[in-house]
Design an enzyme around this catalytic site. Sequence first.
Site, PDB file in Angstrom:
ATOM      1  CD1 TRP A 314      -2.943  -1.379   0.305  1.00  0.00           C
ATOM      2  CD2 TRP A 314      -1.783  -2.398   1.924  1.00  0.00           C
ATOM      3  NE1 TRP A 314      -3.518  -2.618   0.513  1.00  0.00           N
ATOM      4  CE2 TRP A 314      -2.821  -3.260   1.514  1.00  0.00           C
ATOM      5  CE3 TRP A 314      -0.931  -2.829   2.941  1.00  0.00           C
ATOM      6  CZ2 TRP A 314      -3.031  -4.520   2.076  1.00  0.00           C
ATOM      7  CZ3 TRP A 314      -1.136  -4.088   3.497  1.00  0.00           C
ATOM      8  CH2 TRP A 314      -2.167  -4.910   3.072  1.00  0.00           C
ATOM      9  CD  GLU A 429       0.321 -15.047  15.671  1.00  0.00           C
ATOM     10  OE1 GLU A 429      -0.591 -15.563  15.004  1.00  0.00           O
ATOM     11  OE2 GLU A 429       0.784 -13.922  15.419  1.00  0.00           O
ATOM     12  CD  GLU A 432       5.665  -9.985  11.497  1.00  0.00           C
ATOM     13  OE1 GLU A 432       6.866  -9.887  11.802  1.00  0.00           O
ATOM     14  OE2 GLU A 432       5.165  -9.430  10.509  1.00  0.00           O
TER      15      GLU A 432
END
Length: 818
Positions: A314, A429, A432
């Site tokens: 983006w 994990e 993130e």
Amino acid sequence: MSGKNPAPGGPGIEPRWTRGAKDAVGTAYAVSSRIWYTLANGTLTEVYYPTIDTPQVRDVQYLVTDGASFFHDERRHMRTELDCLDPAALGFKLINSDPEGRYSIEKVVIGDPHLNCLLVHTKFNVAPEWQGRLHLYVLCAPHMQIGGWHNNGQVGEGRGRIYLAANRGDAFLLLDATAGFLRASCGYVGVNDGWTDLSRNFRMTWQYDSAVDGNIALIGEIDLSHGNEFTLGLAFGHTAHNAATTAIQSLSIPFDQSLKSFLDQWHRTGKRLMLLDEIHEHDSYLFRRSINLLLAHEDKVYPGAMIASLSIPWGEDKSDDDLGGYHLVWTRDLVNSVTALLAAGDQATPLRALIYLAISQREDGGFYQNFWIDGRPYWTGVQLDEVSFPIILAWRLWKAGALDNFDPYITVLRACGYLIREGPATPEERWEEAGGFSPSTLASNIAGLICAAEFIDAHGEHACAEFVRSYADFLESHVERWTVTNRGTLVPGITRHYIRITPAVSDEGSYGDEDPDNSVLVLANQKPGDPASYPANQIVDAGFLELVRFGVRRADDPLIVDSLKVIDAVLKVDTPKGPCWKRYNHDGYGQRDDGGSYEGWGGGRPWPLLTGERAMYELAAGRDIDSYLLALEAFSIGIGLLPEQIWDGPDMPDKLLEFAGPTGAAIPLMWAHSEYVKLLRSTVDKRVFDLVDPVAERYRNDKPRRVIEVWKTNRQVRQIPAGGLLRIQLHTPFLLHWSKDGWKTVQDTNSVATVVGLYYVDIEASSTQTAPLVFTFHWTEENRWQGENYQVNIAAANPTVMRKAATSEWPSGHGGSG
């Protein structure tokens, strides 16, 4: 430096990068050419120099006008055809055409095979009736040193030629063309830059010789008086002299000669394409692209440093406040990338990566969440799978006989110690966004520890190797307790299945109940005003498939099979190109429902990577995966780039979104390409390439093992089953002062030292014991008592407390740790 006629009106509008979706990325193969380039919508987008994590240019494109009735830029107004110059090379041929047939622009884009210069050989074809009426300009938007602000531009003259230059700090670029420029200008973007000028009245009316300290753009009109074919050169250097010398030297070499050297260099990768003779023909195209893309994502100054993607997700809505994009090192992505190259027969690149990781490892054995290629952290979080992956990579290279003279033992010891000391819950994990007990993280941790134990055994430290294996056993025996709900409600009739993660809520040193059915998960990236907290047992992902990948669980484990039914019901998206899966339900990381960019919140979209992960599971289960491979190939765009995410909403042509097409997220994602390559190797071998044999041998059988509970300062377990083993584990030497009968009798036990920097005492709880274990510590190095007592209760159990490795159930009477 300001010139005689500086541009007014600075600093310009707020700078932006370009869309994350790329059609091609490339570089010269030689390490002497330290430029990487990206293409999208027929134009050059971000250009990186001198390292792969440092974009210096936003975009470079041609502009066309007749000076009277129309103005076109390549990105908005032309139709694009794109292809690779050669199946083995990341150089590109583009044809950008006027929809009305008045002209076309043919471009061949390569990196100079020896110099820091991007070359664009260009042919401007004009229809007969328009000959002599069209003007061709080149527009360049510098974003030097990863930023659009504070750039300086200059129109210079030297050796009878006009050139364009920009700099910020010690980064310099120079733009020149063999045809030369008739005139040139610098301006502030959105105020008086060349695009703004031409779009107003189709003529170049402003000619400024400098624009300083702002968001700037450079423009030059190509001199077409000597023909319609020329070469554009975009050169970089650490001084203006360096950039100018590089540009002139590069453009002085005939383009055909540079092109031949460029292609010859890329043909050296042929040894990594050994699988071509063994895979289906329809897989060969994306396989070639994947291998070369993986190779292209390695830095040339820091050997072995590989970034996640040459893209800024983006980017069209991101300014200088977001420096990292995906052009950073994630240990997880790097190890997956080089493991794919290892699967393709490349042993040199994975070894470079392992050495790079060894140097990047922190003194405490951990790794930062991600980092610049020089090792500086970007995000400072910790993900325990990123500590495990380097151990597994070292083990694979060791077993392949590919370590050469490098000994990773210290790296492995440090990482192993970190996993045992800081686990079992991970601060984050693999997505993130959440910490706790994650099936995917636990799978990699178990595999990493078993691999580490093999190294330790090979170095003669057999007792420590068993200590590490038993800690892996402790993790393995708790996988279901920590990550499986018994009260699932997502799919009628399936109450027991894996969840995404169980948060680890600290309570005076304890992890509380460690109970998936009694935890609340707070989700990131949620739309303001929408719920963010959910029962943890209602949020699922397919991370548990990593248990099968590494060999911790069998593919036909009933719990795995039932959990897949839940995943398919909740996360699967069927598309005309094939099936794809979202990361987890209520995910907020992705394109917004209205087609807008992800900006702090959005909507989770399907990830082709997860199609690859599902295919790997289906292969492990003995089923055909051709349909999944075809889906991955269909999801690729441009020259064969796999997107991070695809769009699953209605077509929105004005937002460049179509169902099953790419979003504005990262393209290409090297993690997805690595999964694809490993899939192809696995189909050839008829076994999962990532499988760790000693893990499968230890856990995919019916061999019983004693229940182990681990007490440590960051996990003060409250009870163990009678007949079990309590391990008290710390990172400094201690004497354990303890009792089984409420201090009626007392024992003193010195801790056992290990080569991974940990100390422990094991206490056996008899099958008939009911009284709690009580203990305190004497710190031997400081010669002081802790001054506090601790207690672990004993839960009733059968006389023999064992667990069968291949099942998911504790024996009756297990009281667990909470």
